[in-house]
Design a protein around this motif. Structure first.
Motif, mmCIF file in Angstrom:
data_model
loop_
_atom_site.group_PDB
_atom_site.id
_atom_site.type_symbol
_atom_site.label_atom_id
_atom_site.label_comp_id
_atom_site.label_asym_id
_atom_site.label_seq_id
_atom_site.Cartn_x
_atom_site.Cartn_y
_atom_site.Cartn_z
ATOM 1 N N VAL A 1 36.570 12.011 -93.972
ATOM 2 C CA VAL A 1 35.110 11.912 -94.111
ATOM 3 C C VAL A 1 34.441 13.150 -93.516
ATOM 4 C CG1 VAL A 1 33.081 10.638 -93.258
ATOM 5 C CG2 VAL A 1 35.069 9.386 -94.043
ATOM 6 N N ASP B 1 31.288 2.306 -98.408
ATOM 7 C CA ASP B 1 32.391 2.775 -99.260
ATOM 8 C C ASP B 1 33.585 3.220 -98.404
ATOM 9 O OD1 ASP B 1 30.787 2.293 -101.439
ATOM 10 O OD2 ASP B 1 30.240 4.396 -101.781
ATOM 11 N N VAL B 2 33.296 3.915 -97.311
ATOM 12 C CA VAL B 2 34.364 4.370 -96.415
ATOM 13 C C VAL B 2 35.072 3.167 -95.782
ATOM 14 C CG1 VAL B 2 34.810 5.563 -94.212
ATOM 15 C CG2 VAL B 2 33.353 6.635 -95.945
ATOM 16 N N GLY C 1 24.621 10.777 -97.746
ATOM 17 C CA GLY C 1 26.002 10.964 -97.302
ATOM 18 C C GLY C 1 26.342 10.098 -96.102
ATOM 19 N N PHE C 2 27.526 10.330 -95.541
ATOM 20 C CA PHE C 2 27.977 9.533 -94.385
ATOM 21 C C PHE C 2 27.181 9.953 -93.147
ATOM 22 C CE2 PHE C 2 30.461 8.227 -90.794
ATOM 23 C CZ PHE C 2 30.975 7.007 -91.182
ATOM 24 N N GLN D 1 25.215 2.898 -98.219
ATOM 25 C CA GLN D 1 26.294 2.698 -99.184
ATOM 26 C C GLN D 1 27.502 3.587 -98.901
ATOM 27 O OE1 GLN D 1 26.167 0.055 -101.474
ATOM 28 N NE2 GLN D 1 28.335 0.571 -101.383
ATOM 29 N N SER D 2 27.258 4.848 -98.508
ATOM 30 C CA SER D 2 28.408 5.747 -98.289
ATOM 31 C C SER D 2 29.288 5.240 -97.144
ATOM 32 C CB SER D 2 27.932 7.171 -98.000
ATOM 33 O OG SER D 2 27.184 7.186 -96.814
#
Length: 429
Positions: free
Chosen positions: A305, A275-276, A312-313, A271-272
């Motif tokens: 980022v 989102d980016v 997290g990413f 998800q992260s």
């Protein structure tokens, strides 16, 4: 040595099937050592790392049968492996096998748990930093193993078997969590792992272990509790979809424009990163079929980022994002917090004309309107695919050399991209 030739400028449209996750398939295969019964794994990707691990397990006496697609099955369903470790004939994992792939060091955990001894070579180099095994050894010592290091080998013994313990990792470690989890399944008593890694692949392995009769709760959270059992049985398990492959192709679509369904992808696994991508201007839609990624008309917007452990990413998508940001309208900032030396793709991206400035662990990328094709060289698994993403939009021809890095982690990359309109081919010398 194979090379990949790309002529940039085509949009991507169509469907890309997402393969099983390499980072789940490898520990799942290793978990087969924990039982004398057969473990059947579906949706295993066909990768160089998977083939190498099959050789390593074969050296211990594990019988592995690979079944291709069943009649009527779709092309891309991966392979099914039947892993039978009824008789472990050798508890040594030699240097010449382990040196090629770090994850193979993890065989130490099931060998020690089941056979009460193991002799495993220290893992070979990996270009992206030291990635030491000290936390893995600490976890095994907590479980009662006696460990010596001699001549480049870790020699581990647990004469009466392993015993449950409290394992508190000083920093989040995916490999340490995998090793502690596997070793604790057959330990006497209860093991509590704190500051455990929360990656989806760890939850996938725990789910499989539970199907084999293990008693694991809390996987996917920072606190995992394992009640040891005396033995595990066989089961059948499907490897979850590869979130890094998903994110990579999503970035390729954001880079080139177009509209692609990433079939079988699961949004909650990354998800992260999604989102980016949304921030960068891609349109992301999740459905029962997978994740659809599109970029219409609008340019790529810059982002800031930092990589972080799940949720997290992911550090494994950092290079791909950097390639995407090379064409953004403005300046982006990417900070790498997980691995040192993980900016080796920067000098190769610069060959396309990308403007990237490094300051410690932060890269500043000043977007430009057009990249130009160039001969480039793959340096490690994730960095090499960032060069492919750049090549997809660069004017003219790009030649990516040393693509064996790509074959370690991306199944049928050229086929999947060319099926969506990319001009990409493999050249075998």
């Amino acid at each position: 040595m194979d090379r990949i030739r790309i002529v940039g400028g085509s949009k991507l449209n169509g469907t890309i099937p997402i393969s099983g996750a390499k980072n789940a398939a490898l520990p799942l295969m290793i978990a087969g050592l924990l039982s004398e019964e057969t473990l059947i794994l579906d949706n295993v990707p066909r990768l160089a790392d998977v083939a190498q691990l099959q050789r390593i397990l074969g050296n211990h006496g594990v019988d592995i049968m690979s079944a291709g697609k069943r009649p009527g099955a779709q092309e891309y369903q991966g392979q099914t492996l039947h892993i039978s470790a009824a008789d472990i004939i050798d508890t040594t994992a030699p240097y010449e096998l382990v040196s090629r792939m770090r994850a193979s060091f993890w065989v130490i955990a099931p060998l020690l748990a089941r056979m009460h001894e193991a002799k495993v070579s220290l893992p070979g180099g990996c270009a992206i930093g030291t990635r030491p095994v000290d936390l893995l050894i600490m976890a095994l010592e907590k479980l009662g193993a006696e460990i010596a290091i001699d001549g480049g080998y870790v020699i581990a013994k647990a004469p009466g078997g392993l015993k449950g313990a409290a394992i508190d990792f000083p920093k989040v470690t995916v490999s340490g969590t995998h090793v502690a989890l596997m070793a604790a399944t057959l330990a006497k008593g209860t093991t509590v792992i704190t500051n455990a890694a929360c990656e989806p692949e760890i939850l996938d392995v725990a789910d499989c272990l539970n199907k084999m009769g293990a008693r694991v709760t809390g996987a996917g959270t920072p606190r995992i509790v394992i009640e040891g059992v005396t033995k595990l049985h066989g089961t059948r398990h499907t490897v979850l979809p590869d979130r890094i492959e998903t994110g990579t192709y999503a970035m390729a679509v954001a880079m080139t424009g177009g509209d692609v369904l990433l079939a079988g992808a699961r949004p909650e696994l990354l998800q992260s990163a999604l989102d980016v991508l949304t921030q960068a201007g891609a349109v992301i839609t999740a459905s029962n079929e997978g994740i659809r990624v599109a970029r219409n008309g609008a340019g790529i917007q810059p982002v800031t980022v930092s990589t972080a452990p799940f949720p997290g990413f992911p550090t494994d998508l950092q290079a791909q994002l950097m390639a995407l940001m090379a064409c953004a309208k403005g300046s982006s900032h990417i900070t790498e917090t997980i691995f040192e030396n993980r900016f080796m793709h920067v000098q190769e991206l610069a060959r396309f004309g990308a403007r990237i400035h490094l300051n410690g662990e932060t890269a500043t990328i000043d977007g430009i309107a057009k990249l130009r094709g160039a001969p480039v060289m793959a340096t490690d698994l994730r960095a090499s695919v960032s060069l492919v993403i750049a090549g997809l939009v660069a004017e003219g021809e790009t030649m990516v050399n040393r693509v064996y890095h790509l074959d370690r982690g991306f199944e049928r990359l050229e086929e999947k991209l060319s099926g969506c309109g990319a001009s990409i081919e493999r050249i075998s010398d």
